[in-house]
Write a protein that holds these residues in place. Structure first.
Motif: not given
Length: 470
Positions: A303-330
């Motif tokens: 079997e095969y699964s499908s996915m989509a990757i959404v890439t977003l570009a933000y101004p750094a000022a949009a973040f209340p605090e600069p992100p420090t880790g590589s990301g997160y999983l859900v």
């Protein structure tokens, strides 16, 4: 010299097919003429980069394992060694129970080996934490044959470890489900322990302690994106690369193999002394149905699964605090559309060296069984990902730029029994002289695993040509 040349055709121009072409030319030299037939408009498959906010960012795979040598070695051999880069950080988090919580140290693919670190992370509820150490007193759950990841780990450590730690990691790699994925194929070191060890906690501790402290970064990538690798391999291989060419039939002839390409009303024939099939399992099954029906039947079951990757570009000022880790999983139990988010410009700081005011984020959407969410249009997927950034990270405002990359039917599911299935495919192919298979459907999804299958396929073909005295 042309009269002594042997023609090898590779069906599929992803990194596996291109690497196979390179290995063929390295081993066969001028006596081997290689043609790569790719049905799409470009080579590279899931390795491709394009610009977001003026930065070249990968659309598919963004990194490769650095602790398996095949990918790095290939990059160096095709002239990209100086462009290999290490990540700025790989410290990830889990979004669960309403908060971002640090991934506990001392774990292997989400399976914990350190109870103190597990408790400190806050990922597991108090009740779930009480269940985990029972692993040390329960009777052994010795595994005699392949089982699902979930069934074994749940029996040893309880449901919460599976749901909130193992599931998100497996989802990040395979976009699959732990109750279907093979323990042997996806967690081989855990599977080895399951055959002999009484305690899974103790086995994971041993695995962690066996890992050298100076082993270096787990992942690596390339300046300009990992998507640069296929073009470099294609150029270095010297193969005749043809895109937009779909192979519809593959048949054995008295002298070798005949491939039928082109539209049905105007078929084109390509003759070959040998063939490497380097496409995903489903099209490989169709191609092999006439010549190797046993292999085709087994491949059709992957079997095969499908996915989509959404890439977003933000101004750094949009973040209340600069992100420090590589990301997160859900974890899937959270019921969120975004299964993982990578702070791309934090993980790969070289991307924004020229403009540190931009933050790049990569959101992965879609697991097996969740195809309905992928039916939304690009604008809706960008809205979903942007809302995720607002709710989880507190990002304010709209992104400066965005890109949606859809990968339909792109991730093979290594379900229970996968290794036996692959063995049956290879056994069936092995009796057909001048035929080999390679790709992500067999021994691993990452670049190093694909390169390894390509090298094996090329070696098989070169051995065949050598046996013919050519």
């Amino acid at each position: 010299m042309e009269g002594n040349q042997r023609h090898v055709v590779i069906v599929g121009g992803g990194i596996s097919g291109l690497a196979a072409a390179w290995f063929l030319r390295q081993g066969g030299g001028e006596r081997v003429r290689v043609t790569v037939l790719e049905g799409g408009p470009r080579v590279g498959g899931k390795l491709h980069a394009s610009e977001v906010a003026g930065v070249s960012v990968d659309e598919g795979a963004e990194s490769m394992l650095a602790r398996r040598p095949e990918g790095i070695e290939l990059a160096r051999m095709v002239g990209l060694g100086a462009d290999l880069v290490d990540p700025g950080t790989t410290q990830a988090a889990i979004y669960t129970r309403g908060a971002l919580r640090p991934m506990p140290r001392g774990q292997v693919m989400g399976v914990p080996g350190d109870l103190t670190e597990l408790a400190r992370s806050g990922i597991i509820s108090p009740g779930g934490l009480l269940r985990v150490p029972l692993d040390q007193v329960l009777p052994a759950t010795l595994v005699r044959s392949d089982v699902s990841v979930a069934s074994y780990i749940r029996a040893r450590m309880g449901a919460e470890v599976v749901e909130r730690l193992v599931e998100p990691l497996l989802g990040g790699v395979y976009a699959g489900r732990a109750d279907m994925l093979s323990l042997e194929a996806t967690m081989p070191r855990i599977a080895t322990a399951a055959r002999s060890e009484r305690s899974l906690l103790g086995a994971v501790r041993d695995i962690v302690h066996e890992t050298p402290k100076d082993a270096g970064p787990v992942f690596t990538s390339l300046r300009g994106g990992l998507g640069r690798l296929p073009e470099a391999v294609a150029k270095a291989s010297g193969a005749d690369i043809r895109t937009g060419v779909t192979v519809r039939e593959l048949r054995r002839t008295q002298e070798g193999w005949r491939l039928v390409t082109g539209p049905v009303p105007r078929p084109e024939i390509v003759e070959a002394d040998a063939v490497i099939v380097a496409v995903p399992a489903t099209p490989a099954s169709r191609l092999l149905m006439d010549a190797v029906p046993k292999a085709a039947t087994e491949l059709a079951r992957i079997e095969y699964s499908s996915m989509a990757i959404v890439t977003l570009a933000y101004p750094a000022a949009a973040f209340p605090e600069p992100p420090t880790g590589s990301g997160y999983l859900v974890p899937p139990v959270e019921g969120r559309a975004v299964k993982a988010a990578t702070f791309t410009s934090v993980k790969w700081p070289h991307l924004v060296e020229s403009d540190p005011s931009v933050v790049l984020v990569r959101c992965s959407i879609g697991r097996i069984g969740e195809e309905q969410v992928l039916q939304r249009d690009d604008t809706e997927l960008v809205s979903l990902a942007s809302a995720e950034m607002g709710e989880v990270v507190g990002v304010r405002g709209l992104p400066l730029d965005s890109r949606v990359s859809r990968w339909g039917g792109s991730l093979p599911q290594y379900n229970v029994g996968h290794l036996d299935r692959v063995a049956r495919v290879r056994a069936a192919v092995a009796v057909e002289p001048g035929l080999a298979v390679c790709g992500a459907a067999y021994d691993g999804l990452g670049v190093p695993a694909c390169v390894s299958t390509a090298r094996g396929a090329a070696a098989r073909i070169l051995d065949h040509l050598g046996d013919r005295g050519e």
